[in-house]
Write an enzyme that holds these catalytic residues in place. Sequence first.
Site, PDB file in Angstrom:
ATOM      1  N   ARG A   2      46.445 -16.471  57.256  1.00 18.72           N
ATOM      2  CA  ARG A   2      47.194 -17.266  56.712  1.00 18.72           C
ATOM      3  C   ARG A   2      45.484 -17.442  55.511  1.00 18.72           C
ATOM      4  NH1 ARG A   2      45.774 -23.353  56.716  1.00 18.72           N
ATOM      5  NH2 ARG A   2      45.521 -23.327  58.720  1.00 18.72           N
ATOM      6  N   ARG A   6      44.008 -16.654  48.636  1.00 18.26           N
ATOM      7  CA  ARG A   6      43.173 -17.970  48.291  1.00 18.26           C
ATOM      8  C   ARG A   6      42.949 -17.828  47.484  1.00 18.26           C
ATOM      9  NH1 ARG A   6      45.138 -23.857  50.289  1.00 18.26           N
ATOM     10  NH2 ARG A   6      44.080 -23.460  51.895  1.00 18.26           N
ATOM     11  N   ARG A  15      50.898 -17.184  42.483  1.00 19.80           N
ATOM     12  CA  ARG A  15      51.317 -18.578  42.691  1.00 19.80           C
ATOM     13  C   ARG A  15      51.720 -19.405  40.998  1.00 19.80           C
ATOM     14  NH1 ARG A  15      47.836 -22.791  46.004  1.00 19.80           N
ATOM     15  NH2 ARG A  15      47.099 -23.015  43.738  1.00 19.80           N
ATOM     16  N   ASP A  52      55.372 -17.265  55.184  1.00 14.88           N
ATOM     17  CA  ASP A  52      54.360 -18.376  56.141  1.00 14.88           C
ATOM     18  C   ASP A  52      55.377 -19.014  57.165  1.00 14.88           C
ATOM     19  OD1 ASP A  52      52.370 -20.773  55.432  1.00 14.88           O
ATOM     20  OD2 ASP A  52      54.181 -21.174  56.564  1.00 14.88           O
ATOM     21  N   TYR A 128      54.966 -28.084  64.702  1.00 15.01           N
ATOM     22  CA  TYR A 128      54.471 -28.803  63.024  1.00 15.01           C
ATOM     23  C   TYR A 128      55.894 -29.321  63.080  1.00 15.01           C
ATOM     24  CZ  TYR A 128      50.715 -26.107  61.625  1.00 15.01           C
ATOM     25  OH  TYR A 128      48.966 -25.815  61.676  1.00 15.01           O
TER      26      TYR A 128
HETATM   27  O1  CP3 Z   1      47.544 -14.907  54.872  1.00 16.74           O
HETATM   28  C1  CP3 Z   1      48.314 -14.575  54.384  1.00 16.74           C
HETATM   29  O2  CP3 Z   1      48.261 -14.673  52.654  1.00 16.74           O
HETATM   30  C2  CP3 Z   1      49.548 -13.803  54.689  1.00 16.74           C
HETATM   31  C3  CP3 Z   1      50.487 -14.349  55.214  1.00 16.74           C
HETATM   32  C4  CP3 Z   1      50.029 -16.083  55.845  1.00 16.74           C
HETATM   33  C5  CP3 Z   1      50.402 -17.069  54.850  1.00 16.74           C
HETATM   34  N1  CP3 Z   1      50.695 -18.251  56.130  1.00 16.74           N
HETATM   35  C6  CP3 Z   1      50.625 -17.780  53.964  1.00 16.74           C
HETATM   36  C7  CP3 Z   1      49.650 -18.949  53.654  1.00 16.74           C
HETATM   37  C8  CP3 Z   1      50.273 -15.958  57.432  1.00 16.74           C
HETATM   38  C9  CP3 Z   1      50.597 -14.872  58.351  1.00 16.74           C
HETATM   39  C10 CP3 Z   1      50.690 -17.772  57.285  1.00 16.74           C
HETATM   40  C11 CP3 Z   1      50.214 -17.706  58.968  1.00 16.74           C
HETATM   41  C12 CP3 Z   1      50.351 -19.531  59.234  1.00 16.74           C
HETATM   42  N2  CP3 Z   1      51.123 -20.716  58.609  1.00 16.74           N
HETATM   43  C13 CP3 Z   1      49.990 -19.923  60.190  1.00 16.74           C
HETATM   44  C14 CP3 Z   1      49.793 -19.551  61.399  1.00 16.74           C
HETATM   45  C15 CP3 Z   1      47.949 -18.705  61.386  1.00 16.74           C
HETATM   46  C16 CP3 Z   1      46.680 -19.588  61.188  1.00 16.74           C
HETATM   47  O3  CP3 Z   1      46.487 -19.985  59.824  1.00 16.74           O
HETATM   48  O4  CP3 Z   1      46.604 -20.414  62.685  1.00 16.74           O
HETATM   49  C17 CP3 Z   1      50.342 -21.683  60.450  1.00 16.74           C
HETATM   50  C18 CP3 Z   1      49.657 -23.154  60.964  1.00 16.74           C
HETATM   51  C19 CP3 Z   1      50.717 -21.679  58.956  1.00 16.74           C
HETATM   52  C20 CP3 Z   1      51.383 -22.967  58.524  1.00 16.74           C
HETATM   53  C21 CP3 Z   1      50.362 -23.358  57.328  1.00 16.74           C
HETATM   54  N3  CP3 Z   1      50.543 -23.061  55.470  1.00 16.74           N
HETATM   55  C22 CP3 Z   1      49.688 -24.733  57.267  1.00 16.74           C
HETATM   56  C23 CP3 Z   1      48.841 -25.282  57.980  1.00 16.74           C
HETATM   57  C24 CP3 Z   1      49.075 -24.151  55.255  1.00 16.74           C
HETATM   58  C25 CP3 Z   1      48.470 -24.955  54.752  1.00 16.74           C
HETATM   59  C26 CP3 Z   1      46.981 -24.768  54.433  1.00 16.74           C
HETATM   60  C27 CP3 Z   1      46.086 -25.471  53.722  1.00 16.74           C
HETATM   61  O5  CP3 Z   1      44.956 -25.966  53.874  1.00 16.74           O
HETATM   62  O6  CP3 Z   1      46.622 -26.261  52.358  1.00 16.74           O
HETATM   63  C28 CP3 Z   1      49.971 -23.332  54.439  1.00 16.74           C
HETATM   64  C29 CP3 Z   1      50.199 -23.000  53.888  1.00 16.74           C
HETATM   65  C30 CP3 Z   1      49.792 -21.697  53.168  1.00 16.74           C
HETATM   66  N4  CP3 Z   1      50.380 -20.351  54.104  1.00 16.74           N
HETATM   67  C31 CP3 Z   1      48.486 -20.322  51.784  1.00 16.74           C
HETATM   68  C32 CP3 Z   1      48.596 -19.539  52.399  1.00 16.74           C
HETATM   69  C33 CP3 Z   1      48.722 -18.791  51.433  1.00 16.74           C
HETATM   70  C34 CP3 Z   1      48.084 -21.338  50.991  1.00 16.74           C
HETATM   71  C35 CP3 Z   1      48.765 -22.395  50.091  1.00 16.74           C
HETATM   72  C36 CP3 Z   1      47.932 -21.725  49.110  1.00 16.74           C
HETATM   73  O7  CP3 Z   1      47.895 -22.698  48.669  1.00 16.74           O
HETATM   74  O8  CP3 Z   1      48.760 -21.474  48.028  1.00 16.74           O
END
Ligand code: CP3
Length: 323
Positions: A2, A6, A15, A52, A128
């Site tokens: 994830r 960024r 984005r 996501d 979640y």
């Molecule tokens: O890394 C990548 O870009 C690959 C795609 C990907 C994303 N999320 C994009 C994303 C993957 C593989 C995920 C998995 C994901 N999403 C998990 C499991 C892996 C981990 O990190 O433990 C979880 C728990 C999520 C749920 C999620 N998505 C959360 C809790 C958040 C918010 C985090 C924050 O600090 O704001 C997201 C958002 C998210 N998913 C972003 C990305 C690139 C950030 C969004 C942004 O601000 O552009």
Amino acid sequence: MRQAGRYLPEYRKTREEAGSFLDLCYNPALSAEVTFQPLRRFDLDAAILFADILLAPQALGAKLSFSAGEGPVLEPVRSMEDVKGLKLEGAADKLSPIYETVSRIIEGLPAHVALIGFCGAPWTVATYMVEGGGSPERLRTRIAAARGEAWFDALMDMIIEVSCEYLARQVKAGAECVQIFDTWAGDLGDGLREKYVIEPVRRIIAGLRARGADVPVIGFARGLGAAQEEFIRETGVAAAGCEWPLPVAEMARLTEFAAVQGNLDPAAVMAGGSFLRDGVKRLVEALPREKHIFNLGHGFKPETPIENVEEMVACLREFDGAD
Ligand code: CP3
């Protein structure tokens, strides 16, 4: 991992162009673009689909939003009535923009780069959904699991079903490997781990095979510690993602049962310098290359300096030396 994007200005720009994070996820052209961005900068062997884990609950009918600085917000599911308000039928079809993204990525991906699709593991997705977003201790969900609430088991079944179909369709569209993210697997101790972490992942793998999807599955079950071996043996994952506090000697031991992925500390990449170099070297030296997928032990932090990522990849190529 994830947030892979960024730390890249081009990700933030795309984005913005998309309007919001969710608009970006459902836009195949822009999602494919974001998937390619790290590959243009770094010499990588694999790409991870941009999407996501929370799109699957949204497809089931749970309202989802991402608020700036707060992370995801979901409409909570806390009773049988709430579960009955969700809809499994047609849920995987609602995710068709994601399969379209996969097809577009495959079209533009260099032949030597593998595409990894993914979904969230049922336990993590359920946390979640039940908590209504991120939560420091996830106690509501852990209590529902400990009580074996019928509504909770019904919710888990729905997530398992949609995940099988979602992953199988990613594979059909061209994903060459899939990863199941169980970020909160470490929440559950003896007596619950089997039912809510191991069995759901085992069922997803069986569901994939039943649908003719024969790709390797990576299980990232974070925080399992000494239960990793049991997770590998009982789920049949081809590789186990390991978080950074897991000792490299334990990863080496686990290669008897499966490949391992990881586990550089994301803070080491932020720190750079000799700690970063030594961390990369330690992994390369301790693990057999045919059983190791080099990766971080969790996602990149948005503040990670790009030049440190370049340095990390350069060190890996230098120490690895085989190609
Ligand atoms: O890394 C990548 O870009 C690959 C795609 C990907 C994303 N999320 C994009 C994303 C993957 C593989 C995920 C998995 C994901 N999403 C998990 C499991 C892996 C981990 O990190 O433990 C979880 C728990 C999520 C749920 C999620 N998505 C959360 C809790 C958040 C918010 C985090 C924050 O600090 O704001 C997201 C958002 C998210 N998913 C972003 C990305 C690139 C950030 C969004 C942004 O601000 O552009």
